[in-house]
Write a protein that holds these residues in place. Structure first.
Motif, short mmCIF file in Angstrom:
data_model
loop_
_atom_site.label_atom_id
_atom_site.label_comp_id
_atom_site.label_asym_id
_atom_site.label_seq_id
_atom_site.Cartn_x
_atom_site.Cartn_y
_atom_site.Cartn_z
N GLY B 36 0.85 -1.16 0.02
CA GLY B 36 -0.01 -0.12 -0.01
C GLY B 36 0.90 1.30 -0.03
O GLY B 36 2.15 1.07 0.12
N PRO B 37 0.19 2.19 0.02
CA PRO B 37 1.02 3.62 -0.26
C PRO B 37 1.77 3.83 0.87
O PRO B 37 1.15 3.41 2.09
CB PRO B 37 0.19 4.40 -0.75
CG PRO B 37 -1.24 4.25 -0.65
CD PRO B 37 -1.29 2.70 -0.49
N SER B 38 2.64 4.74 1.12
CA SER B 38 3.34 4.97 2.54
C SER B 38 2.21 5.67 3.40
O SER B 38 1.41 6.52 2.89
CB SER B 38 4.43 6.19 1.90
OG SER B 38 5.06 6.37 3.21
N THR B 43 3.26 -1.14 8.46
CA THR B 43 4.19 -1.37 9.51
C THR B 43 3.27 -1.78 10.65
O THR B 43 3.86 -2.53 11.61
CB THR B 43 5.18 -0.22 9.61
OG1 THR B 43 5.90 -0.08 8.29
CG2 THR B 43 6.32 -0.53 10.70
N THR B 44 2.44 -0.73 11.02
CA THR B 44 1.65 -0.96 12.13
C THR B 44 0.92 -1.99 12.46
O THR B 44 1.14 -2.70 13.68
CB THR B 44 0.55 0.34 12.37
OG1 THR B 44 1.14 1.57 11.76
CG2 THR B 44 0.16 0.42 13.71
N THR B 45 0.59 -2.68 11.38
CA THR B 45 0.01 -3.79 11.50
C THR B 45 0.89 -5.01 11.78
O THR B 45 0.50 -5.87 12.45
CB THR B 45 -0.80 -4.27 10.07
OG1 THR B 45 -1.75 -3.12 9.70
CG2 THR B 45 -1.53 -5.49 10.03
N ASP B 158 9.70 -6.45 7.39
CA ASP B 158 9.40 -4.89 7.10
C ASP B 158 10.11 -4.22 6.09
O ASP B 158 11.30 -3.59 6.44
CB ASP B 158 9.35 -4.08 8.61
CG ASP B 158 8.70 -2.70 8.32
OD1 ASP B 158 8.04 -2.38 7.22
OD2 ASP B 158 8.47 -1.84 9.27
N GLU B 159 9.86 -4.08 4.93
CA GLU B 159 10.57 -3.47 3.84
C GLU B 159 11.95 -3.97 3.95
O GLU B 159 12.90 -3.10 3.98
CB GLU B 159 10.30 -2.03 3.71
CG GLU B 159 8.86 -1.69 4.14
CD GLU B 159 8.65 -0.24 3.34
OE1 GLU B 159 9.68 0.34 2.68
OE2 GLU B 159 7.50 0.25 3.61
N PRO B 160 12.32 -5.15 3.81
CA PRO B 160 13.68 -5.67 4.11
C PRO B 160 14.75 -5.37 2.85
O PRO B 160 15.72 -4.83 3.14
CB PRO B 160 13.59 -7.12 4.23
CG PRO B 160 12.31 -7.59 3.51
CD PRO B 160 11.59 -6.29 3.49
N1 LIG Z 1 3.60 7.02 17.28
C1 LIG Z 1 2.45 7.36 16.32
N2 LIG Z 1 1.83 8.48 16.64
C2 LIG Z 1 0.92 8.90 15.92
N3 LIG Z 1 0.77 8.60 14.52
C3 LIG Z 1 1.58 7.51 14.13
C4 LIG Z 1 2.57 6.88 15.02
N4 LIG Z 1 3.28 5.93 14.54
C5 LIG Z 1 2.60 5.88 13.24
N5 LIG Z 1 1.79 6.89 12.95
C6 LIG Z 1 0.81 7.20 11.94
O1 LIG Z 1 0.52 5.92 11.59
C7 LIG Z 1 0.13 5.82 10.01
C8 LIG Z 1 0.60 4.39 9.70
O2 LIG Z 1 1.91 4.34 9.75
P1 LIG Z 1 2.92 3.01 9.25
O3 LIG Z 1 4.22 3.11 9.84
O4 LIG Z 1 2.07 1.68 9.56
O5 LIG Z 1 2.82 3.29 7.63
P2 LIG Z 1 3.39 2.36 6.61
O6 LIG Z 1 2.40 1.75 5.75
O7 LIG Z 1 4.40 1.48 7.41
O8 LIG Z 1 4.04 3.42 5.70
P3 LIG Z 1 5.67 3.42 4.97
O9 LIG Z 1 5.44 2.46 3.68
O10 LIG Z 1 6.01 4.79 4.86
O11 LIG Z 1 6.51 2.45 6.11
C9 LIG Z 1 1.00 6.94 9.57
O12 LIG Z 1 0.27 7.79 9.01
C10 LIG Z 1 1.79 7.34 10.62
O13 LIG Z 1 1.74 8.87 10.35
#
Ligand SMILES: Nc1ncnc2c1ncn2[C@@H]1O[C@H](COP(=O)(O)OP(=O)(O)OP(=O)(O)O)[C@@H](O)[C@H]1O
Ligand SMILES: [Mg+2]
Lengths: 290, 353
Positions: B36-38, B43-45, B158-160
């Motif tokens: 998915g897009p940035s 990563t959170t999941t 995670d994006e290795p």
């Molecule tokens: N500690 C935090 N406090 C508030 N918002 C957060 C925090 N950590 C992440 N986020 C928000 O959660 C959302 C998801 O972040 P995540 O790191 O999961 O994105 P991602 O899909 O892994 O993106 P990328 O491809 O850039 O790594 C983002 O919009 C980010 O701003």
């Protein structure tokens, strides 16, 4: 462009540095080979190594080295151990960390003379709160400042109290600079908190620790103000540190030649301790080199 | 057999809901890619699965066991990070064997497994080096080795590969895929690179702002994207979209009329307003081809094929044509459109028709 112009810029600065750093040192070195008294004024007389010989033969000098080393080594160890523990606690945001962050730094900002004055009241053998505290355990009127061992312990306590925040500050900065992912990797790999500290945090902080301890050692050796205010080197000369000894020589006997010689011996003592320490620290950091 | 299950897990930072309640189940031995897009919450999941991030609500099951409140170390997952996260003061050997050593494995066992992993990853000659004396690709291999020797239930990535150069990335992605298949370990892999997702995954999870848009095999995503977002995200160069109308089995695009393929005509022959999607590579001749004329603005010869960039009315189009296709910049050109490969989306919900 004519390259000679650069000399115009380099030499004045170079000479200035030379004059303000090297000249006093060289002057002090020459003075240390002479007898000079300011009060009563006597003309300088070259005496060779006599000043050095006198000092080395003086038991007070060796006593001062022992006292200083005891205070410095024990207090620096305490500062480091307590400082690192507090830094770890702050880093991991234990409850109340934010309050701690501010209050913990305060002692460092106080002038050592003030600290010593406060301590003098706290450790008053009759009226001080320390006395009241120990009275709870049935230990009344302890001779905090009049018994040599107690006095040294009090000095160590004060040094530790005042300078642990410095260690906390630097170690906390170091901790916060460590890469978080490394620790997450370790957590996922089921490494216990203790092993993470022992095998990862501590080794990664070693270079910083070595530097912090080094700074505290060098600084610690100059201890004078707290001793001066608190015990004046007494009872007898049992808490006299090197700098206090030099001060007493210089400003009570006004023997400038002797004092200069003492300063150079002080320098040598610090260099010896510093080198020993660095050699040890080097061995340790090399084992964990990145 | 089901291995990992997310049940309505969500994550909020304060009032901001980064991942709304999300359901997903992953089969034993499957290679799942979250793409998915940035900032969409991949990563959170992944970190919630690893236990590095607490879930705000919902439960996560591994092997039928609820592990939502377990510490990361008790989940038997191994994770590979984008920035390698190697222990900088340990040699490659110690990095790989460290966890085993801490968990009390016998020295002979550790050595054997470290050697084996190093052999597998082509690290044998570097075992005594420190990480900082390795290249990025080698470092990432060490990180993978460190995950391998633990023989975990689940690999998390995670994006290795995103810190590696393009060539190395292509090599490593097939290596990782091969390794995973050989070991049969379930893997969850996060990337924002759709090519990586398509090439590595058994199934791809396409996410947008925390919401799962589609979970399917790569080829299904490509052929039957569930909505416009997935259609535009998957495939490169990405799909062309046009606001159009469907009337009388014909697609009205500006004042041009394109005949729909037979089965499409039957299904949505009189739908009205639609979003019409066609991939650049489907601008080709076929039985169901229709002709489209558009103004060519730029011609990009790539060797194996040529890209024509231009506009139909005021809508942009990119077409991929044969290298010898006769076209001129700043002149209209007529290309075939394979209407059997066309996609149609609802103009309001953007869902596939
Ligand atoms: N500690 C935090 N406090 C508030 N918002 C957060 C925090 N950590 C992440 N986020 C928000 O959660 C959302 C998801 O972040 P995540 O790191 O999961 O994105 P991602 O899909 O892994 O993106 P990328 O491809 O850039 O790594 C983002 O919009 C980010 O701003
Ligand atoms: Mg991410």
């Amino acid at each position: 462009m004519n390259d000679r112009v650069k000399h115009l810029f380099i030499w004045p600065a170079f000479l200035l540095v030379l004059v303000i750093t090297l000249f006093p040192l060289i002057y002090a070195l020459t003075v240390s080979f002479q007898t000079i008294r300011i009060v009563p004024p006597t003309p300088p007389r070259f005496v060779g190594f006599d000043n050095y010989g006198d000092i080395l033969a003086n038991a007070r000098f060796w006593g001062a080295i022992g006292t200083t080393a005891t205070i410095v080594v024990i207090s620096v160890v305490l500062q480091y151990v307590i400082g690192l523990s507090v830094a770890l606690a702050l880093h991991h945001n234990v409850p109340g960390a934010s309050l701690f962050r501010v209050t913990f730094l305060l002692p460092m900002f106080l002038a050592p003379v003030c600290v010593a004055l406060i301590a003098k009241m706290i450790f008053h053998p009759v009226l001080g709160p320390a006395n009241e505290f120990f009275t709870l355990f049935g230990l009344e009127n302890l001779p905090f400042l009049t018994d040599p061992n107690f006095a040294i312990a009090v000095l160590i306590t004060i040094e530790t109290w005042q300078w642990t925040p410095f260690v906390v500050l630097l170690m906390l900065a170091g901790l916060q600079g460590l890469p978080a992912e490394v620790f997450e990797a370790a957590r996922v790999d089921n490494i216990s908190a203790w092993r993470r500290f022992r095998d990862i945090t501590f080794p990664m902080l070693l270079p910083l620790s070595a530097a912090v301890i080094f700074i505290r050692l060098i600084e610690g050796f100059k201890i004078i103000d707290t001793v001066f205010v608190l015990t004046g080197g007494g009872p007898g000369t049992s808490t006299e540190t090197l700098t206090l000894f030099a001060y007493n020589e210089g400003f009570k006997k006004f023997n400038i030649g002797m004092t200069s010689a003492l300063s150079f011996l002080f320098l040598i003592v610090v260099i010896v301790f510093g080198t020993l320490y660095l050699a040890g620290a080097r061995k340790l950091t090399q084992r964990y080199e990145q | 057999m089901e291995h990992i299950e997310f049940r309505k897990i969500s994550k909020s930072y304060g009032a901001v809901e980064v991942v709304p309640p999300l359901d997903l189940s992953i089969e034993q031995g499957e290679f799942i890619v979250l793409v998915g897009p940035s900032g969409c919450g991949k990563t959170t999941t992944l970190r919630m699965l690893a236990g590095l991030e607490e879930t705000t609500s919902g439960d996560i099951f591994i092997d039928g066991e609820n592990i939502t409140d377990k510490r990361p170390g008790d989940r038997n997952c191994a994770m590979v990070f984008q920035n390698y996260a190697l222990y900088p003061h340990m040699s490659v050997r110690d990095n790989i064997g460290y966890a085993m050593k801490v968990h009390g494995a016998a020295k002979a066992d550790i050595d054997a497994r470290v050697e084996e992993a190093a052999g597998l990853l082509g690290l044998s000659e570097y075992l005594d080096r420190k990480p900082r004396n390795l290249s990025g690709g080698q470092r990432q291999r060490v990180a993978i080795g460190r995950a391998l020797v633990r023989q975990p239930q689940v690999f998390l990535f995670d994006e290795p590969l995103s810190n590696l150069d393009a060539k190395l990335r292509v090599e490593m992605r097939s290596e990782i895929k091969l390794l995973q298949r050989r070991l049969g370990t379930t893997a969850v892999y996060v990337t924002h690179d759709q090519v990586e997702a398509m090439t590595m995954a058994d199934r791809v999870v396409v996410m947008r702002s925390g919401v799962i848009e589609q979970v399917d095999a790569p080829i299904t995503l490509y052929e039957r994207p569930a909505n416009k977002f997935v259609a535009s995200f998957i495939g490169s160069p990405s799909m062309n979209f046009f606001d159009a109308r469907i009337e009388n089995d014909q697609l009205l695009l500006g004042h041009q009329r394109l005949q729909l393929a037979a089965q499409e005509a039957e299904r949505i022959g009189d739908f009205g307003r639609v979003i019409f999607g066609i991939r650049p590579e489907h601008c080709r001749d076929s039985e169901a081809a229709a002709q489209l004329t558009f103004g060519v603005e730029v011609i990009e010869p790539l060797g194996s094929n040529t890209l024509l960039l231009g506009t139909v009315g005021d809508q942009k189009i990119m077409a991929q044509v044969d290298p010898r296709f006769a076209a001129q910049a700043d002149a209209p050109s007529t290309i075939p459109i394979d209407m059997s490969a066309a996609h149609f989306f609802d103009p309001i919900t953007e869902v596939r028709l």
